[in-house]
Design an enzyme around this catalytic site. Structure first.
Site, PDB file in Angstrom:
ATOM      1  N   THR A   1      37.202  45.737  48.428  1.00  0.00           N
ATOM      2  CA  THR A   1      37.400  44.147  48.619  1.00  0.00           C
ATOM      3  C   THR A   1      37.387  43.591  49.707  1.00  0.00           C
ATOM      4  O   THR A   1      38.244  44.361  50.758  1.00  0.00           O
ATOM      5  CB  THR A   1      38.513  43.804  47.635  1.00  0.00           C
ATOM      6  OG1 THR A   1      38.181  44.304  46.141  1.00  0.00           O
ATOM      7  CG2 THR A   1      38.731  42.271  47.728  1.00  0.00           C
TER       8      THR A   1
ATOM      9  N   GLY B   1      42.859  46.353  46.634  1.00  0.00           N
ATOM     10  CA  GLY B   1      43.375  47.574  46.043  1.00  0.00           C
ATOM     11  C   GLY B   1      43.188  47.573  44.457  1.00  0.00           C
ATOM     12  O   GLY B   1      41.960  47.021  44.179  1.00  0.00           O
TER      13      GLY B   1
HETATM   14  N1  GLY Z   1      40.603  44.938  44.197  1.00  0.00           N
HETATM   15  C1  GLY Z   1      39.213  44.786  43.484  1.00  0.00           C
HETATM   16  C2  GLY Z   1      39.093  45.297  42.143  1.00  0.00           C
HETATM   17  O1  GLY Z   1      39.754  46.049  41.618  1.00  0.00           O
HETATM   18  O2  GLY Z   1      38.088  44.890  41.544  1.00  0.00           O
END
Ligand code: GLY
Length: 315
Positions: A171, A223
């Protein structure tokens, strides 16, 4: 009048060695793009959108081009943007064949009465507002293919995800405050490698993957999405800050709580309406950069804080 600041992240997790330098370069570039908007009097919303757009277009990162792949090798992306002045937000989840999901999220915020459009409905809306489709192959990077093969071999439990050395990146996001004191956040992701088709992570969910409120500040998370969901990570930080806890302490405590309660790991960038601006992560690495008053700070490894002018002869 407020002092404009932008913070960006290019994702937490291991960040393999071969992606460290590209992650540095990419996050610096995104912070510069966002800062240029703020420096010319632009809004925090436009700044976070510009920064996230840069990160989506860079195949180093798990968002837009470079998104990690579902178990069947597809690209399904989530993105969100939020205006801290009005608390309006726009999000998309599980969209296909869109180069810049952050632009589609902004259109949802500006042109619908909704907060979140998903799957085929989100793609239909993209057509309605003239955002063109791109072939799936154009969004797939060699790194994403390599990572999918790795996860297929070793499984994809949370433990596996965080203990496999040499794989894992996540992300992208940005938080900003403009000269009017308006605050915004934006986040975009391909999710996690080898996810089930249809899986949506924390990123487009207001309060979990991020939040922005002019009266408090803004957070963008990265995360393990399922862990972030469980503890409502972004809003936990905002709640602490509302009670007067500093951004750093609120972020550190919330991430420690996530590790303790659900054995989940990740990172955050946080901006306070009081001028606080911090990063925090519990993964091996997180790529980040922030820009304020002509100075750019950046890092990838724990404890790292490198500085340079926002504008120098090399950019
Ligand atoms: N943090 C992005 C996801 O787990 O989709």
């Amino acid at each position: 009048m407020a002092t404009p600041v932008i913070i960006v992240h290019g994702g937490a997790w291991t960040i393999p060695d071969n992606l460290v330098q590209p992650s540095r370069d990419g996050t610096k570039c995104a912070a510069r793009a966002g800062y240029a908007v703020l420096d010319s009097g632009g809004s925090a919303l436009d700044a976070v959108q510009a920064a996230v757009l840069e990160l989506e277009n860079d195949p180093t990162f798990d968002a837009g081009t470079g998104s990690v792949l579902t178990a069947n090798g597809d690209v399904e992306m989530d993105a969100v943007i939020m205006d801290g002045k009005t608390l309006k937000s726009g999000g998309v989840a599980c969209v296909h064949n869109i180069q810049n999901p952050i632009n589609l999220a902004r259109e949802v915020m500006e042109k619908t009465d909704h907060c979140l459009l998903v799957g085929p409905g989100a793609n239909l809306f993209a057509e309605e507002v003239g955002i063109k489709k791109v072939p799936t192959e154009s969004l797939v990077s060699d790194e994403a293919l390599r990572e999918l093969e790795c996860y297929k071999v070793y499984g994809n439990t949370v433990d596996d995800l965080f203990r496999q050395r040499g794989t894992g990146h996540d992300t992208v996001g940005a938080v900003a405050i403009d000269s009017q004191g308006n605050i915004a956040f934006g986040t975009s992701t391909g999710g996690i490698s080898c996810k089930k088709p249809g899986r949506v992570g924390d990123s487009p969910i207001i309060g979990a993957g991020g939040y922005a409120d002019n009266e408090v500040g803004a957070v963008s998370c990265t995360g393990h999405g399922e862990s972030i969901f469980k503890v409502v990570l972004a809003y936990q930080i905002i709640t602490q800050m509302k009670m007067g806890v500093s951004a750093q302490e609120a972020a550190d405590k919330a991430l420690a709580n996530m590790a303790k309660r659900v054995h989940g790991f990740g990172g955050v960038i946080v901006l306070g309406s009081n001028g606080d601006h911090i990063t925090s992560f519990t993964t091996e690495r997180m790529a980040w950069a922030w820009a304020k008053e002509g100075v750019l700070h950046h890092g990838v490894n724990p404890g790292e804080d490198l500085t340079e002018p926002v504008i120098n002869e090399n950019n």
